[in-house]
Design an enzyme around this catalytic site. Structure first.
Site, PDB file in Angstrom:
ATOM      1  CB  SER A 100      -0.942   0.011   1.211  1.00 17.75           C
ATOM      2  OG  SER A 100      -0.196  -0.106   2.420  1.00 17.75           O
ATOM      3  CG  ASP A 107      -4.993   3.743   8.683  1.00 16.42           C
ATOM      4  OD1 ASP A 107      -3.953   4.290   9.087  1.00 16.42           O
ATOM      5  OD2 ASP A 107      -5.056   3.071   7.633  1.00 16.42           O
ATOM      6  CG  HIS A 109      -2.031   2.657   5.466  1.00 17.65           C
ATOM      7  ND1 HIS A 109      -3.197   2.111   5.981  1.00 17.65           N
ATOM      8  CD2 HIS A 109      -1.514   1.737   4.619  1.00 17.65           C
ATOM      9  CE1 HIS A 109      -3.383   0.914   5.449  1.00 17.65           C
ATOM     10  NE2 HIS A 109      -2.383   0.657   4.628  1.00 17.65           N
TER      11      HIS A 109
END
Length: 270
Positions: free
Chosen positions: A77, A240, A243
């Site tokens: 990601s 979150d 990340h």
């Protein structure tokens, strides 16, 4: 009381104490495992940032006529910039802007073949995609966090990464690998599970370093170079708590920049 009787009593007490200690240790172990299992369940079912479909995976950054540089990102990601909403805030966008504005003044043709959630086993497919069409000059690989959180064997994860680096180097692509970041800095995972995945991440990073160097790539130790900043500043993580935010990707981009700029200079002499 005879000496034999005293020995029997002492021996019985010792056995009882030993059993009590063993039971306490077992209870602590079971209790600790239950805590870790509960934290793992919570961590798995949190709402994490998702890839922004509006983010362009291909972009050109820099002035027209500047020396071109084809830069491709591979990995998980972080190679996509999950956690931010603008291309300029992604790791790729920030690296491209730094290279375009730097002393070399490159026109960067940026692309990413990263896939959110990827592990090292997924790199073979990404390498094949990266080598389609015009050969990239420099590849930046960001991988390892998902191998660490799933407690994969470091040697296995490193072997897949080393194979990917070797294939890219065989294709005359300069390769820079950002090793597994400091997972002990994430806020989405509570202690003691955070310490466990942090330990797993360090093991993955050590194995990655050896494999990448053996395959002819360049290593940037993201945990060592940027971990203290992430631990000190919660703003380096997005909403979150897992990340990176735009600030976090900026910290990574500056850590990677010297190695990427050096790789670009070598690539220009091919």
């Amino acid at each position: 009381m005879s000496e034999r009787s005293e020995q029997m009593i002492t021996s019985g007490v010792a056995r009882r104490l030993g059993r009590a200690a063993a039971l306490s240790l077992l209870a602590g172990t079971v209790g600790g495992a239950a805590v870790l299992a509960g934290q793992a369940f919570v961590a798995r079912h949190r709402q994490y940032a998702q890839p922004e479909l509006g983010l362009a995976l291909r972009a050109t950054v820099g002035r027209t006529g500047a020396p071109p540089l084809r830069l491709v990102l591979l990995g998980d990601s972080s190679a996509l910039g999950v956690g931010v909403a603008r291309l300029d805030d992604t790791i790729g966008g920030q690296l491209a802007n730094l290279l375009a504005e730097g002393p070399s003044g490159r026109q960067v043709h940026l692309s990413s073949v990263g896939v959110s959630g990827s592990r090292a086993t997924d790199l073979a497919t990404q390498v094949a995609r990266a080598l389609l069409g015009e050969r990239p000059d420099v590849a930046v690989i960001l991988i390892g966090a998902n191998d660490a959180t799933s407690l994969r064997r470091p040697a296995d994860a490193a072997a897949y990464l080393g194979a990917a680096v070797h294939r890219l180097r065989e294709a005359r692509v300069e390769v820079v690998v950002g090793t597994c970041p400091d997972l002990g800095a994430v806020r989405a995972i509570a202690p003691p599970l955070r310490q466990l995945v942090g330990w797993s991440g360090r093991r993955i990073a050590r194995a990655q370093t050896a494999a990448v160097l053996d395959a002819g790539g360049t290593v940037v130790d993201l945990a060592t170079e940027t971990g203290p900043v992430f631990r000190a500043d919660a703003g380096t993580l997005c909403h979150d708590g897992f990340h990176p935010s735009a600030d976090g990707y900026r910290v990574w981009a500056h850590a990677l920049l010297p190695a990427v700029a050096a790789a670009a200079a070598v690539a220009s002499r091919h």
